[in-house]
Design a protein around this motif. Structure first.
Motif, PDB file in Angstrom:
ATOM      1  N   HIS A   3     -28.086  80.483 -39.288  1.00 13.65           N
ATOM      2  CA  HIS A   3     -27.807  80.945 -37.925  1.00 13.65           C
ATOM      3  C   HIS A   3     -27.701  82.466 -37.834  1.00 13.65           C
ATOM      4  CE1 HIS A   3     -23.582  81.567 -39.007  1.00 13.65           C
ATOM      5  NE2 HIS A   3     -23.361  82.040 -37.798  1.00 13.65           N
ATOM      6  N   GLY A  38     -28.143  70.284 -33.931  1.00 14.21           N
ATOM      7  CA  GLY A  38     -26.982  69.706 -33.262  1.00 14.21           C
ATOM      8  C   GLY A  38     -26.679  68.299 -33.716  1.00 14.21           C
ATOM      9  N   PHE A  63     -27.146  75.152 -30.422  1.00 14.91           N
ATOM     10  CA  PHE A  63     -26.509  73.967 -30.985  1.00 14.91           C
ATOM     11  C   PHE A  63     -26.305  72.947 -29.870  1.00 14.91           C
ATOM     12  CE2 PHE A  63     -25.639  77.197 -34.032  1.00 14.91           C
ATOM     13  CZ  PHE A  63     -25.458  76.574 -35.259  1.00 14.91           C
ATOM     14  N   ARG A 117     -27.199  75.228 -41.445  1.00 15.59           N
ATOM     15  CA  ARG A 117     -26.952  75.955 -40.201  1.00 15.59           C
ATOM     16  C   ARG A 117     -26.137  77.224 -40.460  1.00 15.59           C
ATOM     17  NH1 ARG A 117     -24.761  70.813 -36.681  1.00 15.59           N
ATOM     18  NH2 ARG A 117     -26.496  69.397 -37.129  1.00 15.59           N
TER      19      ARG A 117
END
Length: 352
Positions: free
Chosen positions: A32, A9, A39, A28
């Motif tokens: 992901h 994040g 996040f 990411r």
């Protein structure tokens, strides 16, 4: 947990830029799909350097922009949980418990904290900034994060998390995974001024949401070889920000190699090199712009994602905190007091 969890994040301080992309977002987008992904919108971390009412008042808007940037970069909203850190007070409880598992000298050895204080214009280290890695440990471990994609600045922070997890498990039993870091292929991106890494606060950044004209202005103003006063003077490619950007964002390797060869020989001007970089950056950003336009065409979508993600995350964190308090024996102390109080109340109650 059958699927490993990832925690990553940013602080909601404004729109994300190309430096964020190469330092963390590209990782990411790639990761992901493989992990159960959380996040964090780290507004409590923002308070360590930006804590005026005006700063706090911009959190909601900045959070929307940040999440929109991440989605536009290619993160699938169906495979990501976005949440607002300050809306989960249990993270603060975990932070308080973790503070006792790390020493001040250990935190003072985290190299990026002094840099963060300096960049924020702080003459002295705020207590909250010194404890930044401890709160970050609470963020990661509250959802039992097992992998953390990191840029160069945050690698040392995550090592503190690993130490806290090991220390807690040693003292109280196995509760937390010891998270692994996944480093970015390009840890940092120099800013357009060539003097520091790309940063919103330094004004040397190109936003992921920048339009074509803005990108071109930024590129045409970029720092190059300061010793090259004419196009026919041989130039230096190594350490030249324009070529660093070409290497990262221009997929036409033949074109890049040709530009480097001619630049070293004094057979191409800075203008041509920059113009071709602007074209390459537009090609890179065009899919991001298209996804952003689709997201912005559905008002309230990002708010819904943040709200639902925050509710889901708070449920997870509450469960984690129950495990933590039980492992530490904190629940038994109050249970003993409550039971003795109840027995006393019954023993002294006046018969009806």
């Amino acid at each position: 947990m059958s699927v490993a969890r990832m925690l990553t994040g940013d602080r909601p301080t404004g729109r994300l830029h190309l430096g964020h992309y190469v330092g963390s977002i590209a990782n990411r987008v790639r990761l992901h799909q493989r992990y159960e992904s959380f996040f964090i919108i780290a507004d409590l971390h923002m308070l360590t350097t930006r804590n005026t009412r005006e700063d706090i008042g911009r959190v909601a808007g900045n959070a929307r922009e940040m999440v929109t940037d991440i989605l536009a970069a290619g993160v699938d909203p169906a495979r990501a949980t976005f949440y607002l850190q300050s809306a989960i007070p249990e993270v603060g409880d975990l932070n308080t418990l973790f503070q006792n598992l790390v020493t001040v000298p250990r935190l003072e050895r985290v190299p990026s904290l002094k840099d963060m204080a300096r960049d924020a214009g702080k003459e002295e280290m705020p207590y909250g900034l010194l404890g930044y890695p401890v709160l970050q440990a609470a963020d990661i471990l509250c959802v039992k994060g097992q992998v953390v994609p990191v840029g160069k600045d945050n690698a040392a922070h995550v090592e503190v998390t690993r130490e806290i997890a090991r220390r807690f498990n040693h003292l109280y039993g196995e509760v937390f995974p010891v998270p692994e870091t996944i480093a970015a292929e390009t840890p940092t991106l120099v800013g357009t001024d060539g003097r520091a890494k790309m940063s919103k606060s330094l004004g040397n950044a190109i936003a992921l949401s920048a339009d074509s004209a803005t990108v071109r202005r930024a590129v045409m103003g970029m720092y190059t070889d300061p010793n090259r006063i004419r196009a026919d003077v041989p130039g230096t490619v190594e350490g030249n920000p324009v070529f660093a950007y070409h290497d990262i964002f221009n997929p036409d390797r033949a074109q890049v190699d040709d530009l480097k060869e001619r630049y070293r020989a004094g057979r191409v001007g800075d203008v041509e090199v920059k113009e071709k970089l602007a074209v390459a950056l537009d090609r890179f950003l065009d899919p991001i712009r298209e996804r952003r336009a689709r997201i912005e065409a559905e008002p309230g979508l990002v708010d819904q994602l943040i709200f639902e993600g925050t509710e889901r995350t708070r449920h997870e964190v509450r469960q984690t905190l129950v495990e933590v308090r039980r492992a530490m024996g904190l629940t038994s102390a109050y249970t003993q007091v409550r039971r003795r109080a109840e027995r006393h109340r019954k023993a002294t109650a006046t018969p009806a």
